[in-house]
Motif scaffolding. Structure first.
Motif, short mmCIF file in Angstrom:
data_model
loop_
_atom_site.label_atom_id
_atom_site.label_comp_id
_atom_site.label_asym_id
_atom_site.label_seq_id
_atom_site.Cartn_x
_atom_site.Cartn_y
_atom_site.Cartn_z
N THR A 166 0.84 -1.20 0.00
CA THR A 166 0.00 0.00 0.00
C THR A 166 0.88 1.25 0.00
O THR A 166 1.74 1.41 0.87
CB THR A 166 -0.93 0.02 1.23
N VAL A 167 0.65 2.11 -0.97
CA VAL A 167 1.49 3.30 -1.14
C VAL A 167 0.93 4.44 -0.28
O VAL A 167 -0.25 4.78 -0.39
CB VAL A 167 1.53 3.74 -2.61
N PRO A 168 1.74 5.03 0.61
CA PRO A 168 1.24 6.13 1.43
C PRO A 168 1.01 7.39 0.61
O PRO A 168 1.54 7.55 -0.49
CB PRO A 168 2.38 6.33 2.45
N LEU A 169 0.22 8.29 1.17
CA LEU A 169 0.02 9.59 0.57
C LEU A 169 1.26 10.46 0.82
O LEU A 169 2.13 10.12 1.61
CB LEU A 169 -1.21 10.28 1.16
N GLU A 170 1.30 11.57 0.16
CA GLU A 170 2.39 12.53 0.41
C GLU A 170 2.20 13.15 1.79
O GLU A 170 1.11 13.60 2.14
CB GLU A 170 2.38 13.61 -0.66
N ARG A 171 3.24 13.14 2.59
CA ARG A 171 3.16 13.71 3.93
C ARG A 171 3.07 15.24 3.84
O ARG A 171 3.64 15.85 2.92
CB ARG A 171 4.39 13.33 4.75
N VAL A 237 -1.45 20.28 11.68
CA VAL A 237 -1.81 20.31 10.27
C VAL A 237 -3.29 20.02 10.15
O VAL A 237 -3.77 19.00 10.67
CB VAL A 237 -1.01 19.28 9.45
N ARG A 238 -4.03 20.89 9.50
CA ARG A 238 -5.47 20.69 9.31
C ARG A 238 -5.71 20.06 7.95
O ARG A 238 -5.29 20.59 6.92
CB ARG A 238 -6.21 22.04 9.39
N GLY A 239 -6.34 18.91 7.95
CA GLY A 239 -6.65 18.23 6.70
C GLY A 239 -8.13 17.94 6.59
O GLY A 239 -8.94 18.42 7.40
N LYS A 240 -8.49 17.16 5.60
CA LYS A 240 -9.88 16.78 5.39
C LYS A 240 -9.95 15.27 5.17
O LYS A 240 -9.02 14.68 4.64
CB LYS A 240 -10.48 17.49 4.17
N PRO A 241 -11.06 14.64 5.59
CA PRO A 241 -11.21 13.20 5.33
C PRO A 241 -11.07 12.90 3.84
O PRO A 241 -11.50 13.69 2.99
CB PRO A 241 -12.62 12.90 5.84
N VAL A 242 -10.48 11.77 3.53
CA VAL A 242 -10.26 11.39 2.13
C VAL A 242 -11.35 10.44 1.66
O VAL A 242 -12.11 9.89 2.47
CB VAL A 242 -8.87 10.73 1.96
N SER A 243 -11.43 10.23 0.36
CA SER A 243 -12.38 9.28 -0.19
C SER A 243 -11.96 7.86 0.18
O SER A 243 -10.81 7.60 0.52
CB SER A 243 -12.46 9.43 -1.72
N LEU A 244 -12.91 6.94 0.09
CA LEU A 244 -12.67 5.56 0.53
C LEU A 244 -11.52 4.91 -0.24
O LEU A 244 -10.75 4.13 0.33
CB LEU A 244 -13.95 4.74 0.38
N ASP A 245 -11.38 5.24 -1.51
CA ASP A 245 -10.33 4.60 -2.30
C ASP A 245 -8.93 5.09 -1.90
O ASP A 245 -7.93 4.48 -2.29
CB ASP A 245 -10.57 4.85 -3.79
N ARG A 246 -8.84 6.15 -1.10
CA ARG A 246 -7.54 6.67 -0.65
C ARG A 246 -7.32 6.41 0.84
O ARG A 246 -6.29 6.78 1.39
CB ARG A 246 -7.45 8.17 -0.93
N LEU A 247 -8.29 5.78 1.49
CA LEU A 247 -8.22 5.62 2.94
C LEU A 247 -7.04 4.74 3.38
O LEU A 247 -6.34 5.06 4.33
CB LEU A 247 -9.53 5.05 3.48
N ALA A 248 -6.84 3.63 2.70
CA ALA A 248 -5.73 2.74 3.07
C ALA A 248 -4.40 3.48 2.99
O ALA A 248 -3.55 3.36 3.87
CB ALA A 248 -5.72 1.51 2.17
N PRO A 254 0.96 8.32 8.30
CA PRO A 254 1.53 8.92 9.51
C PRO A 254 2.48 7.98 10.22
O PRO A 254 2.64 6.81 9.84
CB PRO A 254 0.29 9.20 10.36
N ASP A 255 3.08 8.50 11.27
CA ASP A 255 3.96 7.67 12.11
C ASP A 255 3.19 7.00 13.24
O ASP A 255 3.66 6.02 13.82
CB ASP A 255 5.07 8.55 12.72
N ALA A 256 2.00 7.52 13.56
CA ALA A 256 1.19 6.96 14.64
C ALA A 256 -0.24 7.45 14.50
O ALA A 256 -0.52 8.41 13.77
CB ALA A 256 1.76 7.35 16.00
N HIS A 257 -1.15 6.76 15.22
CA HIS A 257 -2.57 7.12 15.19
C HIS A 257 -3.06 7.51 16.58
O HIS A 257 -2.59 6.96 17.59
CB HIS A 257 -3.40 5.95 14.68
N LEU A 258 -4.03 8.41 16.61
CA LEU A 258 -4.68 8.83 17.86
C LEU A 258 -6.16 8.48 17.79
O LEU A 258 -6.84 8.77 16.80
CB LEU A 258 -4.52 10.34 18.06
N SER A 280 -2.61 -0.83 10.02
CA SER A 280 -1.57 -0.02 9.39
C SER A 280 -0.19 -0.37 9.93
O SER A 280 0.82 -0.05 9.29
CB SER A 280 -1.84 1.47 9.61
N GLY A 281 -0.14 -1.01 11.10
CA GLY A 281 1.14 -1.36 11.71
C GLY A 281 1.80 -0.22 12.44
O GLY A 281 2.92 -0.37 12.95
N LYS A 282 1.11 0.92 12.54
CA LYS A 282 1.67 2.09 13.23
C LYS A 282 1.30 2.06 14.71
O LYS A 282 0.29 1.46 15.10
CB LYS A 282 1.12 3.38 12.60
#
Length: 337
Positions: A166-171, A237-248, A254-258, A280-282
């Motif tokens: 799975t290819v990550p998005l641009e940080r 950093v303020r972002g927006k939820p992504v579409s389902l096809d980009r969720l993975a 990221p480096d971790a999840h909250l 995600s393994g994070k």
């Protein structure tokens, strides 16, 4: 099998042959509503639930069983009375609990909510089987007298598959040299935020100051967190939820999840994103009770890189953020070696 639900894209009715059977999908047009406007919310719920029952009546008469969820809210109060005539096996895949969530949101009940709650208990006892997403939901049902033999554990899987390739998005560019901590999805009234904000402030004023929050969420508390961090002059950093096809791809970026959950909502809601976060393994930081299935899922799946913090324990939340910062420093030192 027929699947029926709501759609903001309009009415539709499609079907296809699958093996020896037929799958039919019915969508009823429904406009979004403002959840903060109580009266409009009530009228929307009543109208939508009534439409569903009338539209699907013939199909339900011909069925062997009826499985329904907690969406739209309080549909139980329509389908259970209707089943006095239909006489089908009712299966309630209980997601969010209503009206318990409304009571938890207010911090107390009211005369009207108490009446709805009593009616809800009455109709729940006439459901043949409950599908529960978490064991904490089973505890809540047992508390109101639902026998455990009428429950079956059937959790929601992650809506996306996360693979090794799975290819990550641009940080975000602001994350260069930082530990990127993602809060994704909904940060609403069910999710504690004060514990994290104060711990985050301490991390940046007294600690390593190398964890950066990526607030990729919607909801009332998401905006409140953004406003509080801005007022405190803290980086995020303020972002927006992504579409389902980009969720993975988002979940592996990221480096971790909250994840957070207020104590009063334990067993009434289960943040569905938890499965994707652990897959995600994070590392995962969960600010919430050990009674929640979020804690169980993370402990079973997070490979030791998991920190659970009780709501209100700012010191422990601070240490969890410092732990993330230390992991990043250790990784950098290993790379330097």
């Amino acid at each position: 099998m027929t699947l029926a639900g709501l759609s903001t894209q309009g009415d539709s009715d499609t079907s296809e042959e699958i093996g020896n059977g037929r799958y039919r999908e019915i969508k009823l047009a429904a406009k979004p509503y403002d959840k903060t406007r109580t009266l409009r919310r009530i009228f929307w719920t009543a109208g939508t639930n009534t439409r569903l029952v009338f539209r699907l009546w013939r199909l339900m008469r011909a069925s062997e069983s009826i499985l329904f969820t907690g969406s739209p809210p309080l549909f139980l109060h329509w389908i259970a009375p209707a089943n006095l005539i239909l006489r089908k096996k009712l299966i309630y895949r209980i997601t969010d609990f209503h009206p318990e969530c409304a009571i938890a949101e207010r911090g107390r009940s009211s005369r009207s909510l108490d009446l709805v709650y009593r009616a809800t208990l009455f109709w729940r006892r006439r459901v043949h089987m409950f599908e529960i997403l978490g064991h904490d939901q089973g505890e809540r049902l047992a508390e109101i007298g639902i026998p455990r033999e009428r429950m079956r554990f059937k959790p929601d899987p992650s809506p996306v598959e996360i693979r090794a390739d799975t290819v990550p998005l641009e940080r975000p560019p602001e994350a260069t040299g930082k530990v990127l901590l993602l809060y994704s999805g909904n940060w609403g009234v069910a999710h504690d935020h004060m514990t994290f904000v104060e711990a985050y402030r301490r991390h940046h004023s007294q600690g390593k100051a190398n964890v950066l929050l990526w607030l990729n969420a919607v909801g009332s508390n998401a905006q409140q967190v953004a406003d509080m961090l801005t007022d405190l002059g803290l980086p995020f950093v303020r972002g927006k939820p992504v579409s389902l096809d980009r969720l993975a791809s988002l979940l592996v970026t990221p480096d971790a999840h909250l994840i957070t959950l207020s104590d009063s909502f334990v067993g009434y809601v289960l943040p569905s994103k938890v499965y994707g976060c652990v897959q995600s393994g994070k590392p995962v930081i969960f600010i919430g009770s050990k009674r929640s299935d979020v804690d169980r899922i993370c402990r079973e799946s997070a490979n030791g890189r998991y920190r659970q913090v009780e709501v209100g324990n700012v010191a422990a939340a601070f240490q969890a953020l410092e732990y993330l910062g230390k992991l990043a420093i250790e990784q950098d030192e290993c790379l330097a070696c």
